[in-house]
Scaffold this motif. Structure first.
Motif, short mmCIF file in Angstrom:
data_model
loop_
_atom_site.label_atom_id
_atom_site.label_comp_id
_atom_site.label_asym_id
_atom_site.label_seq_id
_atom_site.Cartn_x
_atom_site.Cartn_y
_atom_site.Cartn_z
N ARG C 333 -35.41 17.27 21.67
CA ARG C 333 -35.27 15.88 21.19
C ARG C 333 -33.83 15.38 21.18
O ARG C 333 -33.57 14.20 21.16
N TYR C 334 -32.90 16.31 21.12
CA TYR C 334 -31.48 15.95 21.07
C TYR C 334 -30.68 17.18 21.45
O TYR C 334 -31.23 18.28 21.57
N GLY C 335 -29.40 16.98 21.63
CA GLY C 335 -28.55 18.11 21.95
C GLY C 335 -28.39 18.29 23.45
O GLY C 335 -29.11 17.67 24.24
N ASN C 336 -27.45 19.14 23.80
CA ASN C 336 -27.17 19.38 25.21
C ASN C 336 -28.22 20.28 25.83
O ASN C 336 -28.24 21.48 25.56
N ARG C 337 -29.05 19.69 26.68
CA ARG C 337 -30.10 20.49 27.30
C ARG C 337 -29.55 21.19 28.54
O ARG C 337 -28.91 20.56 29.37
N LEU C 338 -29.85 22.47 28.65
CA LEU C 338 -29.40 23.26 29.80
C LEU C 338 -30.59 24.05 30.33
O LEU C 338 -31.51 24.30 29.60
N PRO C 339 -30.59 24.52 31.55
CA PRO C 339 -29.58 24.26 32.58
C PRO C 339 -29.76 22.92 33.27
O PRO C 339 -28.85 22.45 33.94
N SER C 340 -30.95 22.31 33.14
CA SER C 340 -31.16 21.02 33.79
C SER C 340 -32.22 20.26 33.01
O SER C 340 -32.93 20.83 32.19
N GLU C 347 -37.05 28.75 29.98
CA GLU C 347 -35.69 28.87 30.51
C GLU C 347 -34.77 27.88 29.80
O GLU C 347 -33.62 28.19 29.46
N MET C 348 -35.29 26.67 29.58
CA MET C 348 -34.49 25.64 28.91
C MET C 348 -34.11 26.08 27.49
O MET C 348 -32.96 25.99 27.09
N TYR C 349 -35.09 26.58 26.74
CA TYR C 349 -34.79 27.07 25.38
C TYR C 349 -33.67 28.12 25.43
O TYR C 349 -32.70 28.06 24.69
N LEU C 350 -33.89 29.11 26.29
CA LEU C 350 -32.97 30.26 26.33
C LEU C 350 -31.56 29.84 26.71
O LEU C 350 -30.59 30.27 26.09
#
Lengths: 123, 502, 500
Positions: C333-340, C347-350
Motif C-alpha cells: 500500500r505504501y513504501g518503496n516497492r522492490l524489485p519492480s 519476491e516483492m515482499y522479500l
C-alpha cells in the motif's frame, strides 16, 4: 515443528491451540542456519547466505544473553502483556468519515484505477 | 447417530447415501459471519461496504497506515456474546484479542486481530430435528475478529493471474467465527446445521445470512473413520462453498472421494480443498510455498475485556425468541401444525408477519393458509415482502376477513390479492366499485333463484323427479346471474327450500 | 537575525512566551531564528530528515496574527518545536528513519502532535532517529547518523538523537521524541538536555509509528524541566483513538514544580549504581544525590533485584512486538516497492523488506519472529511477560517506601560514532532505562554534570501516574544545580556564519 496450513487470506482459518512449549529454545541460544533461514522466510526477509550466517552468530549471542530469564522462578507469576491495564476500552458503534480515495491511494506503489495493484500471487 | 456412506463417483443432488457400513463421516463446520454493526470492528468506517466504489470505505486504521491504532466496537462484542448465548455457550469473565501474523495483500497490517486462547465464548451447542431425530452439534467457541480486504485477480484465476487488484473496503468489518465440533455425520446434517445456524443469526439480527455474497461463509472439515472408532481420521478442509446446496454437495463429494481412497487402501492427504461448483468436485488447493506459523500473541494495542455478569444479563435480556421456541409457541398458542409453524418461523420476518396478521385480527388458521399459500407465492414471484407490497399486513387482514365473513368469495379474493399486492389500492373501494361483494341480500337472491326456477322447468322437474344432479345446474344458473358473487352453499340451500315449497 | 532574537537560545518556553505576549518578539522572528540555527548546525549534526520552513513560517505568522488580534492564545502558541520523524503530521513526509518509507506522506496527524498544533505550536521539521526507533545512537538511521552538539564526532544517543541534538544545540526550545527502552532519556542524557518519558498510557500513541506497542511513549525534550511539564500537560490525557490511554484525570504538574524535595523520600537503587558506571557518571550522580540531601530529601538505598533481567526481558518483548508491528511495511500500500512494480508477490515482499530495512531492524524482526514462533513462545515470550510482572512488582514494592527513585540515566557519556560495533554492547546502553518502560513508569533525564566535556544525565523515576512528582523532583535539582545554562559551542568548522 508441526504447523498449520496457511489460509488463503480469507479471514480466519480456525485456530490451532497448540502453543507448545519447547524448553530447549531458551537456555541454549544456539540457532542452526536452517532455523535462521526459516525465521527469515516467516518474516518475509529475503536474506542472502552471508546475511543469514551473520544473523546466526548475532542472534545466538543475543539469545544466550536473553536466556538469563529461563532460570527465573516464575511459578504462579501472572503474565504481563501490557501495562496500565484498562479493561473494556471500547467505542460506541458510530461511523466516522473515511479518507478521500485519492489520499488512500496517494502512496500506492502501483495502482489500477482505484485499486491497489500487486504482482502475481504465486504462493 | 451415524449414517453410513460408501465410495462412489461424483454425487448428484439428492443422491442417496450409500449403504456400506464401512465408514463413518466426521464433519465439523467453521462459520464466519459479518456482523450487522454500523461501523467496522476497530474504526469508524462503515461496516456495510456493499455497492461502495473501491477504497472509499477506508481510513488510517483499517488500511493499516503507520501509526494507526485499533479501538474496539462495543456493539460487535455484544453481538458476539448475544450469538454465543443463543448457541448455549458459556461467557468467560475475561477475554482478550490476539494478533494472528501472516502476510497476504488483503491483510494490511500483516496480522489479523483475532482471538486465540481467551475467546469471548466457549462450549456451546446447537441442536435440531432432522428426519425425526434430534441432532446435537457442539460449538467449540464463538469469537470475534476482523475481516480482510478483497482481491480481484486479472484473468479471474489466482494461480495464473499476472496481477491482483486490492480493495480494502471490506477490511476491518467485524467478523464472528463460530467453530463447530466435529459432531456432524452426514452432508444432510451439515446442511441442516448451517440452515439452523443462519436462522439463529438472522433472528438475532447480527448477520444477514447471505452465503452468496459472503457475509456468511462456511468451511467444512471432513474425515472418515470406521464406525464406532473414536479416533479421527485424516482431516480435509473444504473451502469455497457459496450456498447451502454447495455445502451439501461438496461434503457428499468429499465423503465419497475419501471413501474411494480408503477402499483402495490409500490414505487421504491432510490438505485444504476447494469446491469447484462448475465441475461438481473438490480440488486440492495448491500447497503453499511456506508453511504457516501464525505467531499468535496478545494484541498490545487493545486492553483486555472484562465481561461482567451484569453485562451478560443485560445482553441475555435482549435475547429475542429463537426459532425453535417460536415454532413451539405457534403450535400451542394458535393450534398450527408443527409443519406450518416450522415454515412460518423459517425467518424472523415471516414469523413476525404471521404474528402481525394474527394480531391484526385474522384468525390464525386463515393467516397461516394465506401466508403459506398465495402470499408466499407472490412474495417469491415478485421478490417483494408482504409488508413492502401494495397490500401490506393490514390489507391482508382485511382481505382475509372479507372472505371469513363471506363478503367475497375465494376466487375474487385471490384476484384482489394479486392486484393489491402489485399495485396497491383501497380494498373497500375496489370491492365497491367493481361490485365484487357477495349478493348477500336475501330478497335479491331469492328473486334471482325464482327467475332461474322459472326459466328452467326441465331441471326443476328432473329434480323434483328425484334427480339430485339437476339441482346443480340450477345453482350454476343462480351463480351466473350473480356473476359469482354468491355463496354456492347458501344458493343450494335456498333452491331446495323454494323447490320443496312448490 | 533580528536584535530581538539574539540571545534567546537559552530561554525557557515560559520566558519566550512572555516575550511573545508582550510583542517584544514575534513568532516569525523566533521561528526564523530557529530555522537559521538549524541550517547552521545541520552540516555538523544532521539532526533533521525533513525541514518545514514555509509551513513553519506560515504557522508562526498565524500565531503572530492571533496574538496581535488579542485572541486568547495558548502559552505555547508560536513556540517552535521539532518532531521525531516517527510522528505523523498531515501532508508531511514521515520516514521513521527508514529507506522503506522514503517519499511516504502521512494523510493524518498524530494525536499528541494535533494537540500541540491546536495550541499554536510551530513545527519546524522532522528529526533523525534510529530506523523505526530501534537503536541507542541514531546510527541505525537509514539516512546517516546524527552528531552530538557537544562533540559532533560522538553519538547523541538514540533513538531520538536528532530531537535531543537540536534542543541541545539551542536551535529550538523543544522537540518531541519517543521512548521505548530509553530513547528519550538516554539521548537527553548524552546531549545534556531534559528528556521526559511520561507514564505509559498518559500520552496517546495514535499517529506514532509503532516500534513496541506496550512500551512506546511520546515525550518532550526541553532545556528546562518546567518546559517539559508544559508540553506534557498539553499532550497528556485520554484519546478515543488510542485504547491504551488512561482515563485517570491528568494532574497538572506545573503548580507543584517548585514544591521542593524537603521531606521527600528518594530511593537510590543499588543495582543502578553498579560497576558498569563510568567514573565520571558515578561522581556526577553521587554529587547530585548529595545535593538532594542538602535540599532536605531523605535518601534511602533500595534494591530492585531483577534489574539485570530487564534487558533480557526487553529484548524478547520489544522485538516480538516489532516483528508484528513492522509486518505492514510490505510494499503493498505504501513504501518503496522492490524489485519492480509488478514483481511476483513473494519476491516483492522479500526484496522490499530486505532492501528497505537496515541491519538492526532486520535483526530485531528476526529475533521477534523467532521468540514468537511455534515451540518457542512459552520459553521466551510467555516467560518474558512473567519476568516483566516481577520487575513491575519490584518497583511497586519500592514505591511503597519512597516517593521517587534517582539514578544515572546511562552508564556512560556520549561515545564516538562507530564505537559500538556489536549489537549487544549497544543494547547495554539501555540497561538503566528499559526497566522503567517494562513497568510503564514515568522517568526523566536531566543534566547533572560532565565527564570529559560530555554531559551526564540524572534519571528520576516515579510510580505510575506520578508524573508530576517526577517533574517536581527533577525541577528541584535543576534549580539547585547550575547545569541548565551550560550550552555546547558551535564547532569551529561552522562558525563562519552568524551564530546565536
Amino acid at each position: 515443528m508441526s504447523r498449520e496450513v496457511e489460509g488463503t487470506g480469507a479471514a480466519g482459518t480456525g485456530v490451532d491451540l497448540g502453543h507448545s512449549s519447547r524448553e530447549e529454545g531458551a537456555g541454549e541460544g544456539e540457532l542452526s542456519l536452517a532455523q535462521v533461514a526459516e525465521v527469515a522466510t516467516l518474516a518475509r526477509l529475503g536474506l542472502e547466505r552471508g546475511e543469514l550466517e551473520q544473523l546466526q552468530k548475532e542472534l545466538s549471542v543475543i539469545l544466550s544473553h536473553i536466556s538469563a530469564i529461563a532460570a527465573v522462578n516464575t511459578e504462579s507469576v501472572a503474565e504481563m502483556a501490557r501495562v496500565g491495564e484498562t479493561a473494556n476500552s471500547w467505542r460506541e458503534d458510530v461511523t466516522t468519515p473515511s479518507l478521500p480515495v485519492e489520499l488512500v491511494l496517494a502512496n500506492a506503489p502501483a495502482r489500477q484505477g482505484d485499486h491497489f495493484l500487486v504482482g502475481a500471487i504465486q504462493e | 447417530m451415524a449414517s453410513q456412506v460408501t465410495a462412489g463417483p461424483a454425487v448428484e443432488d439428492g443422491g442417496a447415501p450409500g449403504i456400506s457400513a464401512k465408514y463413518e463421516a466426521v464433519i465439523g463446520l467453521e462459520v464466519h459471519a459479518q456482523l450487522l454493526t454500523e461501523s467496522k470492528m476497530f474504526c469508524g468506517c462503515r461496516a456495510d461496504y456493499a455497492q461502495m466504489p473501491p477504497n472509499t470505505n477506508v481510513c488510517p486504521v483499517c488500511m493499516g497506515l503507520p501509526g494507526a491504532l485499533p479501538v474496539m466496537n462495543r456493539k460487535a462484542v455484544e453481538y458476539t456474546i448475544l450469538t454465543a448465548l443463543a448457541l448455549n455457550c458459556t461467557i468467560p469473565e475475561e477475554s482478550k484479542f490476539d494478533r494472528k501474523n501472516y502476510f497476504y495483500p488483503d491483510l494490511p497490517k500483516g496480522y489479523q486481530i483475532s482471538q486465540y486462547d481467551m475467546p469471548l465464548s466457549l462450549n456451546g451447542h446447537l441442536s435440531f430435528e432432522l428426519e425425526g431425530r434430534r441432532v446435537r452439534a457442539g460449538i467449540t467457541r464463538v469469537h470475534l475478529e476482523e475481516d480482510t480486504g478483497t482481491l480481484q485477480h486479472a484473468g479471474s484465476v489466482l494461480h495464473t493471474a499476472a496481477s491482483s487488484a486490492i480493495d480494502y473496503n471490506r477490511c476491518g468489518v467485524p467478523l464472528m467465527e463460530i467453530v463447530g465440533e466435529p459432531d456432524l455425520r452426514s452432508a444432510e446434517e451439515a446442511r441442516e446445521y448451517l440452515v439452523r445456524l443462519r436462522q439463529i443469526l438472522t433472528y438475532l439480527g447480527v448477520n444477514d445470512g447471505n452465503l452468496e455474497t459472503g457475509s456468511m461463509r462456511c468451511d467444512a472439515n471432513v474425515s472418515l473413520r470406521p464406525p464406532g472408532d473414536s479416533q479421527l481420521g485424516v482431516k480435509v478442509e473444504i473451502k469455497n462453498m457459496n450456498s447451502f446446496r454447495a455445502v451439501h454437495r461438496a461434503i457428499q463429494y468429499e465423503i465419497a472421494r475419501q471413501a474411494g481412497l480408503l477402499d483402495m487402501g490409500e490414505k487421504p492427504l491432510q490438505e485444504t480443498r476447494g469446491w469447484v461448483e462448475t465441475e461438481s468436485r473438490t480440488v486440492s488447493q495448491r500447497t503453499k510455498e511456506y508453511a504457516a506459523d501464525y505467531r499468535y500473541f496478545p494484541e498490545p494495542d487493545l486492553p483486555p475485556l472484562q465481561i461482567s455478569r451484569q453485562l451478560v444479563e443485560e445482553i441475555t435480556s435482549q435475547m429475542p425468541e429463537l426459532p425453535e421456541q417460536k415454532a413451539a409457541r405457534l403450535v400451542t398458542q394458535f393450534g398450527l401444525s408443527s409443519y406450518e409453524a416450522g415454515v412460518l418461523t423459517a425467518t424472523r420476518a415471516s414469523a413476525d408477519t404471521f404474528e402481525a396478521v394474527v394480531a391484526g385480527g385474522l384468525p390464525p388458521q386463515a393467516a397461516s393458509r394465506w401466508l403459506l399459500g398465495d402470499v408466499a407465492k407472490l412474495e417469491t414471484e415478485h421478490r417483494t415482502r408482504l409488508a413492502e407490497s401494495g397490500l401490506g399486513v393490514a390489507g391482508l387482514v382485511r382481505l382475509g376477513n372479507l372472505v371469513e365473513k363471506g363478503s367475497i368469495n375465494g376466487t375474487t379474493a385471490k384476484a384482489l390479492l394479486e392486484e393489491l399486492f402489485l399495485s396497491g389500492g383501497d380494498l373497500d373501494d375496489l370491492v365497491q366499485s367493481r361490485g365484487l361483494s357477495m349478493v348477500s341480500d336475501a330478497a335479491e337472491l331469492r328473486r334471482m333463484a325464482e327467475e332461474v326456477i322459472a326459466a328452467n322447468p326441465k331441471s326443476v322437474a328432473d329434480f323434483q323427479g328425484g334427480k339430485e344432479a339437476a339441482l346443480q345446474s340450477l345453482v350454476g344458473g343462480v351463480m351466473k346471474l350473480t356473476r359469482g358473487r354468491a355463496d354456492a352453499r347458501a344458493v343450494t340451500q335456498l333452491l331446495r327450500e323454494l323447490l320443496s315449497a312448490e | 537575525m533580528t536584535a530581538a532574537v539574539a540571545g534567546t537560545g537559552n530561554w525557557s518556553i515560559t520566558r519566550l512566551a512572555q516575550a511573545l505576549e508582550k510583542k517584544e518578539l514575534s513568532s516569525e522572528e523566533l521561528t526564523g531564528a530557529a530555522l537559521d540555527s538549524i541550517d547552521t548546525w545541520e552540516p555538523a549534526l544532521h539532526a533533521y530528515l525533513s525541514q518545514m520552513r514555509e509551513h513553519a513560517l506560515d504557522s508562526a505568522r498565524a500565531s503572530d496574527r492571533a496574538r496581535l488580534a488579542d485572541e486568547k492564545v495558548s502559552l505555547l502558541s508560536g513556540i517552535p518545536i521539532a518532531l521525531k520523524d516517527v510522528l505523523c503530521l498531515e501532508n508531511q513526509p514521515v520516514t521513521a528513519g527508514s529507506r522503506l518509507l522514503e517519499g511516504f506522506t502521512s494523510p493524518y496527524t498524530a494525536t499528541a502532535v494535533a494537540r500541540l498544533k491546536a495550541a499554536g505550536m510551530v513545527f519546524v521539521g522532522k528529526t533523525n532517529c534510529d530506523e523505526f526507533a530501534m537503536g541507542s545512537s541514531t546510527e541505525n538511521s537509514g539516512y546517516g547518523p546524527t552528531g552530538n552538539p557537544w562533540d559532533p564526532a560522538c553519538s547523541p544517543g538514540g533513538s531520538s538523537g536528532g530531537s535531543a541534538a537540536t534542543v541541545a544545540a539551542r536551535s529550538v526550545p523543544c522537540s518531541l521524541g519517543t521512548d521505548t527502552g530509553g530513547s528519550i532519556r538516554q539521548p537527553a542524557s548524552l546531549c545534556g538536555v531534559v528528556g521526559f518519558k511520561p507514564t505509559y498510557g498518559r500520552v496517546s500513541r495514535y499517529g506514532l509509528i509503532a516500534f513496541a506497542s506496550s512500551l512506546d511513549q511520546i515525550g518532550p525534550f526541553t532545556r528546562r524541566v518546567e518546559d517539559a511539564a508544559l508540553l506534557y500537560r498539553e499532550m497528556a490525557g485520554a484519546d478515543p483513538m488510542d485504547s491504551t490511554t488512561l482515563s485517570d484525570p491528568v494532574e497538572d504538574p506545573v503548580p507543584q514544580l517548585s514544591a521542593g524535595v524537603a521531606g521527600l523520600r528518594l530511593g537510590v537503587p543499588r543495582e543502578y549504581m553498579g560497576s558498569a558506571l563510568s567514573p565520571g557518571v558515578r561522581a556526577a550522580v553521587e554529587a547530585a544525590i548529595a545535593l538532594y540531601q542538602e535540599q532536605g530529601a531523605i535518601i534511602e538505598e533500595v534494591s530492585l533485584p531483577s534489574t539485570d533481567l530487564g534487558l533480557s526481558t526487553y529484548y524478547v518483548i520489544a522485538p516480538a512486538e516489532c516483528s508484528s508491528n513492522l509486518a505492514r511495511f510490505d510494499g503493498v500500500r505504501y513504501g518503496n516497492r522492490l524489485p519492480s512494480e509488478l514483481a511476483p508477490l513473494t519476491e516483492m515482499y522479500l526484496e522490499t523488506r530486505r532492501k528497505g530495512f537496515g541491519p538492526e531492524v532486520k535483526r530485531r524482526i528476526m529475533l521477534g519472529t523467532y521468540v514468537l514462533s511455534h515451540g518457542y513462545y512459552d520459553a521466551y515470550y510467555r516467560k518474558a511477560q512473567q519476568v516483566r510482572s516481577l520487575i513491575a512488582n519490584e518497583f511497586s514494592t519500592v514505591f511503597s517506601k519512597v516517593d521517587a527513585l534517582i539514578a544515572p540515566t546511562s552508564p556512560s557519556v556520549a561515545f564516538p560514532l562507530g564505537a559500538k560495533s556489536d549489537a549487544l554492547s549497544m543494547y547495554m546502553c539501555d540497561v538503566l532505562t528499559v526497566p522503567v518502560n517494562l513497568a510503564g513508569l514515568p522517568g526523566i533525564s536531566i543534566p547533572c554534570g560532565f565527564e570529559d566535556g560530555l554531559p551526564v544525565g540524572l534519571q528520576v523515576i516515579g510510580p505510575r501516574l506520578a508524573d508530576a512528582m517526577v517533574l517536581r523532583v527533577a525541577h528541584a535539582y535543576e534549580e539547585a544545580s547550575g547545569w541548565k545554562d551550560e550550552a555546547p559551542k558551535l564547532p569551529h568548522t561552522l562558525t563562519t556564519g552568524e551564530a546565536l
